[in-house]
Scaffold this active site. Structure first.
Site, short mmCIF file in Angstrom:
data_model
loop_
_atom_site.label_atom_id
_atom_site.label_comp_id
_atom_site.label_asym_id
_atom_site.label_seq_id
_atom_site.Cartn_x
_atom_site.Cartn_y
_atom_site.Cartn_z
N VAL A 93 0.59 17.63 -3.13
CA VAL A 93 -0.30 16.63 -3.74
C VAL A 93 0.48 15.38 -4.11
O VAL A 93 1.72 15.37 -4.12
CB VAL A 93 -1.02 17.20 -5.00
CG1 VAL A 93 -1.88 18.41 -4.62
CG2 VAL A 93 -0.01 17.57 -6.08
N CYS A 276 6.73 5.88 -1.46
CA CYS A 276 7.75 6.74 -2.09
C CYS A 276 9.02 6.06 -2.57
O CYS A 276 9.52 6.43 -3.64
CB CYS A 276 8.09 7.88 -1.15
SG CYS A 276 6.67 8.95 -0.90
N PHE A 277 9.58 5.11 -1.81
CA PHE A 277 10.90 4.59 -2.21
C PHE A 277 10.89 4.09 -3.66
O PHE A 277 11.71 4.48 -4.48
CB PHE A 277 11.35 3.47 -1.27
CG PHE A 277 11.99 3.96 0.01
CD1 PHE A 277 12.10 5.30 0.29
CD2 PHE A 277 12.50 3.06 0.94
CE1 PHE A 277 12.69 5.75 1.46
CE2 PHE A 277 13.10 3.49 2.11
CZ PHE A 277 13.18 4.83 2.36
P1 NAD Z 1 -1.47 11.61 -0.34
O1 NAD Z 1 -2.04 10.87 -1.46
O2 NAD Z 1 -1.62 11.09 1.06
O3 NAD Z 1 -2.06 13.10 -0.33
C1 NAD Z 1 -2.15 13.91 -1.46
C2 NAD Z 1 -3.48 14.66 -1.39
O4 NAD Z 1 -3.52 15.64 -2.43
C3 NAD Z 1 -4.70 13.77 -1.61
O5 NAD Z 1 -5.55 13.85 -0.48
C4 NAD Z 1 -5.37 14.34 -2.87
O6 NAD Z 1 -6.79 14.30 -2.83
C5 NAD Z 1 -4.88 15.77 -2.84
N1 NAD Z 1 -4.94 16.46 -4.13
C6 NAD Z 1 -4.51 16.01 -5.34
N2 NAD Z 1 -4.71 16.94 -6.29
C7 NAD Z 1 -5.29 18.01 -5.67
C8 NAD Z 1 -5.73 19.28 -6.13
N3 NAD Z 1 -5.58 19.65 -7.40
N4 NAD Z 1 -6.28 20.13 -5.24
C9 NAD Z 1 -6.41 19.77 -3.93
N5 NAD Z 1 -6.02 18.58 -3.45
C10 NAD Z 1 -5.45 17.71 -4.30
O7 NAD Z 1 0.07 11.80 -0.66
P2 NAD Z 1 1.26 12.05 0.39
O8 NAD Z 1 1.73 10.75 0.93
O9 NAD Z 1 0.87 13.13 1.32
O10 NAD Z 1 2.41 12.55 -0.59
C11 NAD Z 1 2.36 13.82 -1.18
C12 NAD Z 1 3.72 14.14 -1.78
O11 NAD Z 1 4.71 14.19 -0.75
C13 NAD Z 1 4.21 13.10 -2.79
O12 NAD Z 1 4.93 13.77 -3.78
C14 NAD Z 1 5.16 12.25 -1.97
O13 NAD Z 1 6.17 11.67 -2.78
C15 NAD Z 1 5.77 13.26 -1.03
N6 NAD Z 1 6.24 12.72 0.25
C16 NAD Z 1 5.50 11.79 0.92
C17 NAD Z 1 5.94 11.33 2.16
C18 NAD Z 1 5.16 10.30 2.94
O14 NAD Z 1 5.65 9.86 3.97
N7 NAD Z 1 3.96 9.92 2.53
C19 NAD Z 1 7.10 11.87 2.73
C20 NAD Z 1 7.80 12.83 2.02
C21 NAD Z 1 7.36 13.26 0.78
C1 UGA Z 2 10.84 7.33 3.74
C2 UGA Z 2 12.05 8.16 4.18
O1 UGA Z 2 12.62 7.56 5.36
C3 UGA Z 2 11.65 9.60 4.47
O2 UGA Z 2 12.81 10.37 4.79
C4 UGA Z 2 10.95 10.18 3.24
O3 UGA Z 2 10.50 11.50 3.53
C5 UGA Z 2 9.77 9.31 2.87
O4 UGA Z 2 10.22 7.95 2.62
C6 UGA Z 2 9.09 9.74 1.60
O5 UGA Z 2 9.63 10.47 0.81
O6 UGA Z 2 7.97 9.26 1.48
P1 UGA Z 2 8.82 6.14 4.94
O7 UGA Z 2 8.65 5.47 3.63
O8 UGA Z 2 7.66 6.76 5.58
O9 UGA Z 2 9.94 7.27 4.83
O10 UGA Z 2 9.40 5.07 5.99
P2 UGA Z 2 10.85 4.44 6.23
O11 UGA Z 2 11.09 4.39 7.68
O12 UGA Z 2 11.88 5.07 5.40
O13 UGA Z 2 10.63 2.95 5.74
C7 UGA Z 2 10.46 2.64 4.37
C8 UGA Z 2 10.41 1.14 4.20
O14 UGA Z 2 11.69 0.56 4.42
C9 UGA Z 2 9.46 0.43 5.16
O15 UGA Z 2 8.77 -0.59 4.50
C10 UGA Z 2 10.39 -0.13 6.22
O16 UGA Z 2 9.86 -1.25 6.89
C11 UGA Z 2 11.59 -0.48 5.38
N1 UGA Z 2 12.84 -0.53 6.17
C12 UGA Z 2 13.36 0.59 6.71
C13 UGA Z 2 13.49 -1.75 6.33
O17 UGA Z 2 13.03 -2.80 5.83
N2 UGA Z 2 14.66 -1.77 7.05
C14 UGA Z 2 15.19 -0.67 7.61
O18 UGA Z 2 16.26 -0.77 8.26
C15 UGA Z 2 14.52 0.55 7.44
#
Ligand code: NAD
Ligand code: UGA
Length: 463
Positions: A93, A276-277
């Site tokens: 989530v 996330c960042f």
């Molecule tokens: P998201 O908002 O796209 O998805 C989360 C989902 O969880 C939503 O659809 C929401 O409705 C659902 N949710 C919330 N509470 C709930 C509940 N109690 N029961 C059922 N569903 C519920 O978020 P995301 O981007 O998938 O990120 C999720 C987690 O993963 C975060 O902690 C994020 O930091 C981490 N993460 C994200 C990325 C990425 O690239 N987006 C990469 C790595 C880690």
């Molecule tokens: C990042 C990490 O790369 C993943 O490993 C991690 O799982 C994820 O966050 C997360 O926890 O959500 P993401 O944010 O999807 O992934 O994309 P990135 O490719 O990391 O880019 C992040 C941002 O940095 C973007 O806005 C991208 O344009 C920027 N970026 C990246 C730059 O400006 N320069 C670069 O050289 C690389």
């Protein structure tokens, strides 16, 4: 304890839950994978026959959905049923930054983690593995454990694991199919081995790291902080290049060839975006400060400061090049997603830059191959550009329409189609003197210049 894992439930069908579980189902045909969400609209879209309507865009995702959905991959709103039949539950989530209260603006809002844990406590049966997939503050597993063990005389038992996700959007399927590493935190090998076995279906053992829970939770935050730090580092140097005659691409290449530094994540641009960042660094800053490590907090805080500054200085450069006023000028925005190959606009650098330009009086034409008009509108409303300001921006369906009668084009996302723009055609529809601001350094600048367009790109001044 011996238990075979047959049924998996993933709570959260978002950018992580959806693709991750699709790959689990694709790689492990013996697993029954059920992704649940409280958002019924999202689940409806995951179940759409028309695969262009899936809630997220990721290259390679719809092919997997086509192969596995309805076989061993299911999307549902029936949280109770799917939790109660699961052997292993992934919590995937959202964990955004808190908007109010203690730690507002820095700490993670864990309300969805707590709600998921309570749902698990209520519906799970027998022994269940609970896996943290979301990115969490270090020691959150303790909180989850406290919730899961709060009922006296409860026959239900749980094993808590941490398995942070490292996929990056736009590349998620490749990252999941072939990750650099998989990290699993648990109390001991007996606990982690069940999840290790699942990953062994497609990942070599040497790539699977097992640690204690706290190292696993913290490593995820630190990985994102280090990646973001590289982006801020190179962006800070891009400003130096612009005033010294050095070129950022040359500098990136020269330092990246040092094997100790590596070539990745050295592209200067409009600053990092994505959900996330910023959130994860803020969290690191909050934890450090909370633990009295003020220097550590300040150090990581600077990574975010440079990121904000980079966006601001790009905006200011644009205004200054356009004779110090953009009032009533038409400007084309190419790209609104935070990076290419995703429809995700969370924390996109485009948002601040568009907001500031609109506040400065510009009229924007916005085009992104995967981001809809509604989505852009929702983002702008969040930063107080209200619907009343709709006349301040228009949605366009292609590059040519977007460029018509504009004074400037700003490339904000590195979509492939923006690399190969026909500058001869575009220059004819723009108002002169016309400008190209390429914040991603992807265009053929000399071609644009030959066609009479003034050009600016990040980290270079002698174009
Ligand atoms: P998201 O908002 O796209 O998805 C989360 C989902 O969880 C939503 O659809 C929401 O409705 C659902 N949710 C919330 N509470 C709930 C509940 N109690 N029961 C059922 N569903 C519920 O978020 P995301 O981007 O998938 O990120 C999720 C987690 O993963 C975060 O902690 C994020 O930091 C981490 N993460 C994200 C990325 C990425 O690239 N987006 C990469 C790595 C880690
Ligand atoms: C990042 C990490 O790369 C993943 O490993 C991690 O799982 C994820 O966050 C997360 O926890 O959500 P993401 O944010 O999807 O992934 O994309 P990135 O490719 O990391 O880019 C992040 C941002 O940095 C973007 O806005 C991208 O344009 C920027 N970026 C990246 C730059 O400006 N320069 C670069 O050289 C690389």
């Amino acid at each position: 304890m011996t238990k075979s894992i047959r049924k998996i439930c993933c709570i959260g069908a978002g950018y992580v839950g959806g693709p991750t579980m699709a790959v689990f189902a694709d790689k492990c045909h013996n697993l029954d994978v059920n992704v649940v969400d409280i958002d019924s609209e999202k689940i409806k879209n995951w179940n759409e026959d028309d695969l262009s309507k899936l809630p997220i865009y990721e290259p390679g995702l719809k092919e997997i959905i086509k192969r596995r959905r309805g076989i061993n991959l299911h999307f549902s709103t029936d949280i109770k049923k799917n939790i109660s039949s699961a052997d292993m539950i992934f919590i995937s989530v959202n964990t955004p930054t808190k908007k109010s209260g203690i730690g507002a603006g820095q700490a993670s809002d864990l309300r969805w983690i707590e709600a998921s844990s309570r749902q698990i406590l209520e519906y799970a049966k027998g022994h269940t593995f609970v896996v943290e997939k979301s990115t969490l503050p270090v020691r959150t597993a303790e909180t989850i454990k406290s919730i899961l063990t709060c009922k006296k005389n409860n026959k239900k038992t749980f094993t808590i694991l941490s398995n942070p996700e490292f996929l990056s959007e736009g590349n998620a399927i490749d990252d999941l199919n072939n990750p650099d590493r998989v990290l699993i935190g648990g109390q001991n090998e007996d606990d982690t081995k069940y999840l290790v076995e699942i990953y062994l279906n497609w990942i070599k053992r040497e790539k699977i790291i097992t640690t204690n829970l706290w190292s696993s939770e913290l490593s995820k935050l630190v990985a994102n902080a280090f990646l973001a730090q590289r982006v801020s580092s190179i962006n800070s140097i891009s400003a130096l290049c612009e005033v010294t005659g050095a070129q950022i691409k040359d500098v990136s290449r020269a330092i990246g060839m040092d094997s100790r530094l590596g070539e990745k994540f050295l592209n200067a641009g409009p600053g990092f975006g994505g959900s996330c960042f910023k959130k994860d660094i803020l969290n690191l800053v909050y934890i450090s400060r909370h633990l009295g490590l003020y220097e550590v907090a300040e150090y990581w805080g600077k990574v975010i400061e440079i990121n904000n500054w980079q966006q601001k200085r790009i905006f200011q450069t644009i205004v200054s090049k356009l004779f110090h006023t953009v009032s009533d000028k038409k400007i084309a925005i190419l790209g609104f997603a935070f990076k290419a190959n995703t429809n995700d606009t969370r924390e996109t650098p485009a948002l601040n830059i568009c907001k500031w330009l609109i506040e400065e009086g510009a009229i924007l034409n916005i085009y992104d191959p995967k981001v809809t008009s509604d989505q852009i509108n929702n983002e702008l409303i969040k930063v107080n550009i209200s619907i009343r300001n709709k006349q301040k921006w228009n949605y366009k369906n292609n590059i040519l329409d977007c460029a018509k009668e504009t004074d400037a084009i700003i490339i904000l996302t590195e979509w492939d189609e923006f690399r190969f723009i026909n500058w001869s055609q575009i220059s004819k529809v723009m108002r002169e003197p016309s400008w190209l601001f390429d914040t991603r350094s992807i265009s053929n600048l000399s071609k644009a210049k030959e066609c009479g367009i003034n050009v600016w790109t990040v980290g270079k001044n002698d174009i």
